[in-house]
Design a protein around this motif. Sequence first.
Motif, PDB file in Angstrom:
ATOM      1  N   GLY A 103      -9.686  -5.468   1.186  1.00 51.83           N
ATOM      2  CA  GLY A 103     -10.746  -5.527   2.185  1.00 51.83           C
ATOM      3  C   GLY A 103     -10.289  -5.211   3.597  1.00 51.83           C
ATOM      4  N   TYR A 136      -5.179  -1.342   0.427  1.00 45.85           N
ATOM      5  CA  TYR A 136      -5.998  -1.542   1.638  1.00 45.85           C
ATOM      6  C   TYR A 136      -7.451  -1.786   1.250  1.00 45.85           C
ATOM      7  CZ  TYR A 136      -2.434   0.150   4.999  1.00 45.85           C
ATOM      8  OH  TYR A 136      -1.326   0.317   5.783  1.00 45.85           O
ATOM      9  N   GLU A 137      -7.938  -0.980   0.348  1.00 52.79           N
ATOM     10  CA  GLU A 137      -9.335  -1.073  -0.072  1.00 52.79           C
ATOM     11  C   GLU A 137      -9.612  -2.368  -0.831  1.00 52.79           C
ATOM     12  OE1 GLU A 137     -11.967   1.461  -3.174  1.00 52.79           O
ATOM     13  OE2 GLU A 137     -10.842   2.645  -1.722  1.00 52.79           O
ATOM     14  N   THR A 138      -8.774  -2.680  -1.814  1.00 50.95           N
ATOM     15  CA  THR A 138      -9.029  -3.869  -2.627  1.00 50.95           C
ATOM     16  C   THR A 138      -8.802  -5.167  -1.862  1.00 50.95           C
ATOM     17  OG1 THR A 138      -6.788  -3.795  -3.553  1.00 50.95           O
ATOM     18  CG2 THR A 138      -8.524  -2.708  -4.819  1.00 50.95           C
ATOM     19  N   PHE A 169      -5.594   5.225   3.961  1.00 50.99           N
ATOM     20  CA  PHE A 169      -4.550   5.159   2.949  1.00 50.99           C
ATOM     21  C   PHE A 169      -3.209   5.672   3.450  1.00 50.99           C
ATOM     22  CE2 PHE A 169      -8.620   5.636   0.794  1.00 50.99           C
ATOM     23  CZ  PHE A 169      -8.634   4.460   0.077  1.00 50.99           C
ATOM     24  N   THR A 219      -9.196  -1.873   5.059  1.00 51.04           N
ATOM     25  CA  THR A 219      -9.705  -0.618   5.585  1.00 51.04           C
ATOM     26  C   THR A 219      -9.636   0.397   4.465  1.00 51.04           C
ATOM     27  OG1 THR A 219      -9.300   1.124   7.208  1.00 51.04           O
ATOM     28  CG2 THR A 219      -7.383  -0.042   6.443  1.00 51.04           C
ATOM     29  N   ASN A 220     -10.236   1.547   4.670  1.00 52.38           N
ATOM     30  CA  ASN A 220     -10.098   2.589   3.651  1.00 52.38           C
ATOM     31  C   ASN A 220      -9.109   3.659   4.094  1.00 52.38           C
ATOM     32  OD1 ASN A 220     -11.560   3.803   5.619  1.00 52.38           O
ATOM     33  ND2 ASN A 220     -13.153   4.612   4.296  1.00 52.38           N
ATOM     34  N   SER A 268     -15.488   3.556  -7.772  1.00 49.76           N
ATOM     35  CA  SER A 268     -14.598   2.429  -7.492  1.00 49.76           C
ATOM     36  C   SER A 268     -13.150   2.880  -7.636  1.00 49.76           C
ATOM     37  CB  SER A 268     -14.877   1.292  -8.476  1.00 49.76           C
ATOM     38  OG  SER A 268     -14.435   1.666  -9.775  1.00 49.76           O
ATOM     39  N   SER A 269     -12.243   2.109  -7.082  1.00 47.23           N
ATOM     40  CA  SER A 269     -10.827   2.455  -7.201  1.00 47.23           C
ATOM     41  C   SER A 269     -10.393   2.436  -8.669  1.00 47.23           C
ATOM     42  CB  SER A 269      -9.956   1.524  -6.356  1.00 47.23           C
ATOM     43  OG  SER A 269     -10.172   0.182  -6.701  1.00 47.23           O
ATOM     44  N   THR A 320     -14.822   8.870  -3.224  1.00 48.32           N
ATOM     45  CA  THR A 320     -14.959   7.473  -2.807  1.00 48.32           C
ATOM     46  C   THR A 320     -16.258   6.835  -3.290  1.00 48.32           C
ATOM     47  OG1 THR A 320     -15.800   8.232  -0.684  1.00 48.32           O
ATOM     48  CG2 THR A 320     -13.447   7.667  -0.795  1.00 48.32           C
ATOM     49  N   GLN A 326       0.864  -1.180   0.000  1.00 47.66           N
ATOM     50  CA  GLN A 326       0.000   0.000   0.000  1.00 47.66           C
ATOM     51  C   GLN A 326       0.899   1.227   0.000  1.00 47.66           C
ATOM     52  OE1 GLN A 326      -3.507   0.856   0.145  1.00 47.66           O
ATOM     53  NE2 GLN A 326      -2.608   2.893  -0.101  1.00 47.66           N
ATOM     54  N   TYR A 386      -4.562   1.725  -3.791  1.00 43.38           N
ATOM     55  CA  TYR A 386      -5.782   1.274  -3.122  1.00 43.38           C
ATOM     56  C   TYR A 386      -5.702  -0.163  -2.611  1.00 43.38           C
ATOM     57  CZ  TYR A 386      -7.617   5.499  -5.230  1.00 43.38           C
ATOM     58  OH  TYR A 386      -7.812   6.801  -5.601  1.00 43.38           O
TER      59      TYR A 386
END
Length: 194
Positions: A140, A136-138, A145, A142-143, A99-100, A96, A57, A134
């Motif tokens: 699953g 962290y987001e992809t 960054f 956290t969001n 999508s990423s 947000t 990340q 992204y």
Amino acid sequence: LVGITIGKYKDKTDWKSILSTPIKEVLKRFDKIVLSSDGDTSITDTATEIDAKVKIQKDIWHVFHQMKYYLWKDKVAKEKRGNVIKLVYKITMILTQFSSDKRLKILNSVIQTLTVNGCNHTVTYLKSAMNGFYTYETEGNTNVFTTKTERSMRTTNQRINIGIWSDQGALNVTKIRLANYYNGISPFNWKNNE
């Protein structure tokens, strides 16, 4: 937060010895690791070479901070630098509802505009930084960054660079800060948390 360490910038051998044991230990308990990094390829490449289960990340705060330098290097006027950074910030962090993948597509159009305007240093940096924006987001997780660790490292690095703190001293102070940030433990209440 699993751990923290300090190593030499752009020194792969140093990072291999620092990261090997912690990564192997963490992977005994978890099926993957998401490593937040400022983007130093000696760290990220070494971590993923140790085990493919390490995901990277990019620390987004660092991306915006570095953009100031690359825009300056591209001779972009100071007022315009701030506008470009704000635009990239809005695309990567605020939109947000998209999508990423959609945010990266929008960011690519900004990169195309920067390319047309001859901002080659900034373009090269952003293209490199986009890989891992992204995770962290992809994954699953956290969001978030950026990490509280990265935000505190600027002043820590300044103290190391001017010779006030040793690497070990800086690491000790950072561990105390992180115990406070993540666990609420401070020098004033540590006995209550034993």
